[in-house]
Each structure stands twice: as structure tokens, then as C-alpha cells.
Design an enzyme around this catalytic site. Structure first.
Site, PDB file in Angstrom:
ATOM      1  N   ARG A  26      -7.046  -4.164   8.491  1.00  0.00           N
ATOM      2  CA  ARG A  26      -7.142  -3.032   9.414  1.00  0.00           C
ATOM      3  C   ARG A  26      -8.512  -2.353   9.270  1.00  0.00           C
ATOM      4  O   ARG A  26      -9.296  -2.675   8.394  1.00  0.00           O
ATOM      5  CB  ARG A  26      -5.984  -2.072   9.185  1.00  0.00           C
ATOM      6  CG  ARG A  26      -4.723  -2.598   9.827  1.00  0.00           C
ATOM      7  CD  ARG A  26      -3.524  -1.774   9.495  1.00  0.00           C
ATOM      8  NE  ARG A  26      -3.166  -1.910   8.089  1.00  0.00           N
ATOM      9  CZ  ARG A  26      -2.117  -1.302   7.531  1.00  0.00           C
ATOM     10  NH1 ARG A  26      -1.349  -0.520   8.255  1.00  0.00           N
ATOM     11  NH2 ARG A  26      -1.851  -1.482   6.246  1.00  0.00           N
TER      12      ARG A  26
ATOM     13  N   TYR B 151      -0.912 -10.174  15.330  1.00  0.00           N
ATOM     14  CA  TYR B 151       0.079 -10.039  16.403  1.00  0.00           C
ATOM     15  C   TYR B 151      -0.094 -11.091  17.497  1.00  0.00           C
ATOM     16  O   TYR B 151       0.893 -11.531  18.093  1.00  0.00           O
ATOM     17  CB  TYR B 151       0.038  -8.630  17.023  1.00  0.00           C
ATOM     18  CG  TYR B 151       0.192  -7.488  16.043  1.00  0.00           C
ATOM     19  CD1 TYR B 151       0.668  -7.683  14.750  1.00  0.00           C
ATOM     20  CD2 TYR B 151      -0.157  -6.187  16.406  1.00  0.00           C
ATOM     21  CE1 TYR B 151       0.798  -6.624  13.856  1.00  0.00           C
ATOM     22  CE2 TYR B 151      -0.020  -5.124  15.519  1.00  0.00           C
ATOM     23  CZ  TYR B 151       0.445  -5.353  14.246  1.00  0.00           C
ATOM     24  OH  TYR B 151       0.565  -4.298  13.365  1.00  0.00           O
TER      25      TYR B 151
ATOM     26  N   PHE C 285       0.828  -1.210   0.000  1.00  0.00           N
ATOM     27  CA  PHE C 285       0.000   0.000   0.000  1.00  0.00           C
ATOM     28  C   PHE C 285       0.865   1.265   0.000  1.00  0.00           C
ATOM     29  O   PHE C 285       0.799   2.082  -0.928  1.00  0.00           O
ATOM     30  CB  PHE C 285      -0.930  -0.048   1.220  1.00  0.00           C
ATOM     31  CG  PHE C 285      -1.543   1.271   1.596  1.00  0.00           C
ATOM     32  CD1 PHE C 285      -2.304   1.994   0.690  1.00  0.00           C
ATOM     33  CD2 PHE C 285      -1.356   1.779   2.887  1.00  0.00           C
ATOM     34  CE1 PHE C 285      -2.871   3.220   1.059  1.00  0.00           C
ATOM     35  CE2 PHE C 285      -1.922   2.991   3.256  1.00  0.00           C
ATOM     36  CZ  PHE C 285      -2.677   3.709   2.342  1.00  0.00           C
ATOM     37  N   ILE C 286       1.725   1.422   1.005  1.00  0.00           N
ATOM     38  CA  ILE C 286       2.552   2.629   1.067  1.00  0.00           C
ATOM     39  C   ILE C 286       3.565   2.638  -0.072  1.00  0.00           C
ATOM     40  O   ILE C 286       3.754   3.653  -0.756  1.00  0.00           O
ATOM     41  CB  ILE C 286       3.252   2.744   2.445  1.00  0.00           C
ATOM     42  CG1 ILE C 286       2.217   3.075   3.526  1.00  0.00           C
ATOM     43  CG2 ILE C 286       4.343   3.819   2.413  1.00  0.00           C
ATOM     44  CD1 ILE C 286       2.779   3.198   4.935  1.00  0.00           C
TER      45      ILE C 286
ATOM     46  N   TYR D 118       4.493  -7.026  17.925  1.00  0.00           N
ATOM     47  CA  TYR D 118       4.885  -6.222  16.760  1.00  0.00           C
ATOM     48  C   TYR D 118       5.622  -4.962  17.203  1.00  0.00           C
ATOM     49  O   TYR D 118       6.720  -4.661  16.726  1.00  0.00           O
ATOM     50  CB  TYR D 118       3.610  -5.887  15.984  1.00  0.00           C
ATOM     51  CG  TYR D 118       3.749  -4.904  14.854  1.00  0.00           C
ATOM     52  CD1 TYR D 118       4.346  -5.266  13.656  1.00  0.00           C
ATOM     53  CD2 TYR D 118       3.228  -3.608  14.965  1.00  0.00           C
ATOM     54  CE1 TYR D 118       4.444  -4.367  12.600  1.00  0.00           C
ATOM     55  CE2 TYR D 118       3.316  -2.715  13.925  1.00  0.00           C
ATOM     56  CZ  TYR D 118       3.922  -3.094  12.740  1.00  0.00           C
ATOM     57  OH  TYR D 118       4.006  -2.199  11.700  1.00  0.00           O
TER      58      TYR D 118
ATOM     59  N   TYR E  58      -5.202  -9.822  22.718  1.00  0.00           N
ATOM     60  CA  TYR E  58      -5.290  -8.509  22.076  1.00  0.00           C
ATOM     61  C   TYR E  58      -5.236  -7.422  23.144  1.00  0.00           C
ATOM     62  O   TYR E  58      -5.637  -7.620  24.283  1.00  0.00           O
ATOM     63  CB  TYR E  58      -6.597  -8.404  21.277  1.00  0.00           C
ATOM     64  CG  TYR E  58      -6.759  -7.092  20.526  1.00  0.00           C
ATOM     65  CD1 TYR E  58      -6.018  -6.843  19.379  1.00  0.00           C
ATOM     66  CD2 TYR E  58      -7.633  -6.106  20.981  1.00  0.00           C
ATOM     67  CE1 TYR E  58      -6.140  -5.646  18.697  1.00  0.00           C
ATOM     68  CE2 TYR E  58      -7.768  -4.906  20.300  1.00  0.00           C
ATOM     69  CZ  TYR E  58      -7.022  -4.680  19.162  1.00  0.00           C
ATOM     70  OH  TYR E  58      -7.148  -3.490  18.489  1.00  0.00           O
TER      71      TYR E  58
ATOM     72  N   ASP F 253      -4.772  -2.707  23.123  1.00  0.00           N
ATOM     73  CA  ASP F 253      -4.967  -1.619  22.157  1.00  0.00           C
ATOM     74  C   ASP F 253      -4.340  -0.332  22.659  1.00  0.00           C
ATOM     75  O   ASP F 253      -4.172  -0.134  23.870  1.00  0.00           O
ATOM     76  CB  ASP F 253      -6.476  -1.407  21.941  1.00  0.00           C
ATOM     77  CG  ASP F 253      -6.798  -0.805  20.591  1.00  0.00           C
ATOM     78  OD1 ASP F 253      -5.869  -0.344  19.892  1.00  0.00           O
ATOM     79  OD2 ASP F 253      -7.984  -0.784  20.241  1.00  0.00           O
TER      80      ASP F 253
ATOM     81  N   GLU G 261       3.110   2.519  16.551  1.00  0.00           N
ATOM     82  CA  GLU G 261       2.751   1.546  17.579  1.00  0.00           C
ATOM     83  C   GLU G 261       3.864   1.345  18.613  1.00  0.00           C
ATOM     84  O   GLU G 261       3.615   0.833  19.706  1.00  0.00           O
ATOM     85  CB  GLU G 261       2.372   0.230  16.897  1.00  0.00           C
ATOM     86  CG  GLU G 261       1.669  -0.669  17.818  1.00  0.00           C
ATOM     87  CD  GLU G 261       0.516  -1.433  17.215  1.00  0.00           C
ATOM     88  OE1 GLU G 261      -0.160  -0.951  16.298  1.00  0.00           O
ATOM     89  OE2 GLU G 261       0.289  -2.533  17.701  1.00  0.00           O
TER      90      GLU G 261
ATOM     91  N   TYR H 226     -10.775 -10.459  18.022  1.00  0.00           N
ATOM     92  CA  TYR H 226      -9.356 -10.759  17.742  1.00  0.00           C
ATOM     93  C   TYR H 226      -8.842 -12.003  18.466  1.00  0.00           C
ATOM     94  O   TYR H 226      -7.729 -12.447  18.182  1.00  0.00           O
ATOM     95  CB  TYR H 226      -8.465  -9.595  18.178  1.00  0.00           C
ATOM     96  CG  TYR H 226      -8.574  -8.339  17.343  1.00  0.00           C
ATOM     97  CD1 TYR H 226      -8.060  -8.293  16.047  1.00  0.00           C
ATOM     98  CD2 TYR H 226      -9.154  -7.183  17.853  1.00  0.00           C
ATOM     99  CE1 TYR H 226      -8.130  -7.129  15.283  1.00  0.00           C
ATOM    100  CE2 TYR H 226      -9.226  -6.016  17.096  1.00  0.00           C
ATOM    101  CZ  TYR H 226      -8.706  -5.998  15.818  1.00  0.00           C
ATOM    102  OH  TYR H 226      -8.776  -4.851  15.073  1.00  0.00           O
TER     103      TYR H 226
END
Ligand code: UGA
Length: 365
Positions: A215, A95, A26-27, A167, A314, A316, A131, A310
Site C-alpha cells: 500500500r 484485487y 499489522f493491525i 475486494y 484497476y 479507485d 472500501e 497496477y
């Protein structure tokens, strides 16, 4: 236009040719297109697949292979003036479900590349992640900050059983390795921390061109096109600052124009003006979708628990606002595109690529 690299060590040389590992993602695909448009740099594009990247330009050399393969990395590093390292498994659903692959893709597999850049004295531009800052911004004494600043904010990850942080931890360790190579072995480097870059061609739609959970943007677009409820993990109270891919790649172009200023720096690239809760993002996207795809089902937002969505392990980030003072100071860069202006293009892109397969009508306003 050619760009001069200066610094201690080898003599200055014009930046004529760069290697982009992960150019097909993508990037990478947006970045290569931007550099073809705005510079005359030659690009060695390295990836496993190139579905998202138009490689027809004669300034692109396409190399199919993995960054893990020593025979693949050698040539581009030898031939190029700068090495951009973009490969990763940057999808939170992996992850805690495939942590070993995530750790290897973010750290182990990239050690040979960083060492080779150090040996060859190549400018390494490594794409890390916001992150690494972890759950929320704190200073070194544990005091709450509003925004995340590169050289001030502590890196606050959760406990080891919260595998979400595999990650971030692997990415942080690679940052520390690159920093050490720069300070102790004189390797020229710049570390970039992207903050939730969004735009066309992001991620995949499950069951069509990928499997599992992408995502949030692709999750919500998939739900809207398929007529499903939009899942709000733990109610969608977490916050993110979304930056448009066009603003982001312009920032990378600016970094390439300022090698001296950016050498040895960690740089946030994000848009603090686009800070929203995930529930707000869902509502904005649903409104945009309804306006561009008339007759579509009225969107329903549904709360799901993180464990349900998830699985175990998980965790956040609560909020994630970039401090972009450094990018503004070094590059005179600032993001320009508000979230409301990003979303129509995103909706059109997803509907154009997947709408027919999912029964959504493309191109109507
Ligand atoms: C991920 C990566 O881990 C980062 O390294 C990367 O910088 C970032 O994406 C990015 O896109 O730049 P994160 O923001 O947590 O980080 O990724 P998302 O999967 O997009 O999740 C954002 C938020 O939306 C989380 O709170 C998540 O729980 C929530 N979410 C996700 C939903 O509420 N519903 C969904 O269907 C999907």
C-alpha cells in the site's frame, strides 16, 4: 478488568478470553499489544506467521494455522467470549491480479467462522473495510455526500470488469451475511470499517520481506529509502483520511468495553481531520524523511498511470472521509493524532528495519 457481554440469548458472561484471527499482521500485532497493556484479557492469537507480534506474554496462546482450517477455528471459538476476525488480502495491487484469492480470503474462507460464531453465540467483531463505500460517498438517491456514514451512505462500486472492486464486493457480501446472522439468528456482532490505518510495521518492502506492490505508505517509504522517484498514480489527486494505528486500536479497546452499545452496529473508525491528497501525503512524507535522514537524495514525485502501475482493471476511490459521529456517540472515541505527528515514527520504523539493506542511514535527525 473484565468486561461484561450482555444481550438477548445466553446469560451475560465476563469477557475473559478473546480469539484474534490475524493477530500476527499489522493491525493485529498493535491491537494485541494494546490489549495486553490496558486490560487483563487472555488472548488466543491465531495466524500463519508471528514476525510482527511479540508473543512472549503468558496471557497469549499462540496458534499457528489458517482461518480456512476447520480444525483451527473450532477451539478458539469454543473457548473464547469474543472472536475478532482480521484476516484479509487487503492490498489493492492484488484485487485485479489475484481476484479469486482476494474473494476467497474476504468471503469464502470466513463463512465457516461466521457460522460457528452464530452456532456458539459468540460475539463476532469483524474487521471489514472503508472500501465497501466504493468510489465516493452518495446517499441512496445518488446525491453526493461529504463523508461516509455507516447507516446512510450507499455502497457505490464500479462495473464488474473493474476488478478493483472484487475486494469491496466480497467484504460487503460478508457484512451482509453477518448482518443476516445477527438479525435472523441472534448472533452478537459488531462490524468495524477501518479507514486507512497507518503506522509502524505496516505492509512490507518489495524484495526484502515481500513481493509485489504494497500500500501507498510502504511504496513511498521504499522509494525514499532506495532513492527512487515516488510514483503518484494518476497524479496523486485521490484523497484518503489516514488514522494513526494508536488511535485505531484505542477505538477497538473502547468497543470491547461497550459490548451492549456496539452489538449489531457497523462502526467507522478513521480520522476525518487527516484528509489529504496522495500528492500531499508524498510531499509530507518526503519532508519528514529529509529531516530525519540528513544527506538523503532530494525526493522526486513522478506521475504514473494506473494501468502502468497496477495493470488493467484497476479503479479507485476518489475520496474517502469517515463520518465518525457514531463512534463518538457510542464510545466517546475520537482520533487525536494528526498526520504530521504520525509520519516521524513511521519513517524511523522503516529506516530502522530496512534502511541498511537499502543504503539509507538510520536514526539521524
Ligand atoms: C487499501 C485497501 O483496499 C482498503 O481496504 C484499506 O482499508 C486501505 O488500503 C487501508 O490502508 O486502510 P487504498 O487506500 O486504495 O485501500 O490503498 P493504497 O494502496 O494505500 O492506495 C492509496 C492511494 O495511493 C491510491 O489512490 C493509490 O492509487 C495511490 N498510490 C499507491 C500511489 O499514488 N502511489 C503508490 O506508490 C501507491
Amino acid at each position: 478488568m473484565s468486561i461484561a457481554i450482555q444481550g438477548t440469548g445466553p446469560p451475560s458472561a465476563p469477557l475473559r478470553r478473546i480469539a484474534v484471527f490475524g493477530a500476527g499482521g499489522f493491525i493485529g500485532s498493535h491491537l494485541v499489544a494494546h490489549l495486553l497493556d490496558t486490560t487483563d484479557i487472555e488472548i488466543e492469537a491465531i495466524d500463519l506467521t508471528f514476525d510482527k507480534l511479540d508473543t512472549r506474554s503468558e496471557r497469549i496462546t499462540r496458534i499457528t494455522g489458517s482461518v480456512r482450517d476447520p480444525t483451527i477455528i473450532q477451539g478458539p471459538v469454543e473457548r473464547c467470549d469474543a472472536v475478532l476476525s482480521l484476516t484479509a488480502l487487503c492490498n489493492p495491487s492484488l484485487y485485479n491480479t489475484r481476484p479469486l484469492e482476494v474473494i476467497d480470503a474476504s468471503y469464502t474462507d470466513l463463512v465457516p467462522l461466521t457460522d460457528l460464531c452464530a452456532t456458539r453465540h459468540r460475539w463476532l467483531l469483524h474487521f471489514s473495510t472503508c472500501e465497501v463505500y466504493g468510489r465516493l460517498p452518495l446517499d441512496s438517491d445518488g446525491k453526493r455526500l461529504t463523508a461516509m456514514a455507516e447507516d446512510v451512505t450507499a455502497l457505490f462500486l464500479g462495473p464488474v470488469p473493474r476488478e478493483r472492486w472484487t475486494y469491496a464486493c466480497a467484504k460487503q457480501l460478508l457484512e451482509r451475511r453477518i448482518w443476516a446472522l445477527g438479525v435472523h439468528d441472534d448472533m452478537p456482532f459488531t462490524i468495524i470499517r477501518p479507514f486507512n490505518v497507518i503506522g509502524p510495521r505496516m505492509d512490507f518492502v518489495p524484495g526484502i520481506d515481500g513481493d509485489g506492490i504494497p500500500r501507498v505508505l510502504a511504496c513511498f517509504m521504499h522509494a525514499l529509502m532506495a532513492g527512487h522517484d515516488l510514483p503518484l498514480v494518476d497524479g496523486g489527486t485521490r484523497r484518503r483520511s489516514f488514522v494513526a494505528i494508536d488511535d485505531f486500536v484505542a477505538g477497538i479497546g473502547d468497543i470491547l468495553k461497550h459490548p451492549d452499545a456496539c452489538r449489531g452496529e457497523i462502526i467507522n473508525l478513521g480520522n476525518p481531520g487527516n484528509d489529504v491528497s496522495i500528492a500531499e501525503l508524498a510531499a509530507m512524507l518526503a519532508r519528514t524523511y529529509a529531516a530525519r535522514v540528513p544527506g538523503s537524495r532530494v525526493a522526486v514525485l513522478r506521475r504514473v498511470s494506473a494501468a502502468e502501475f497496477y495493470g488493467d482493471g484497476y479503479d479507485d476511490s476518489i475520496d474517502r472521509i469517515p463520518d465518525i459521529t457514531k463512534a463518538a456517540h457510542l464510545l466517546a472515541w475520537e482520533p487525536r493524532i494528526p498526520l504530521a505527528d504520525i509520519l516521524p515514527e513511521v519513517v524511523d520504523d522503516y529506516v530502522g528495519r530496512y534502511g541498511e539493506a537499502l543504503g539509507a542511514v538510520a536514526g539521524q535527525r
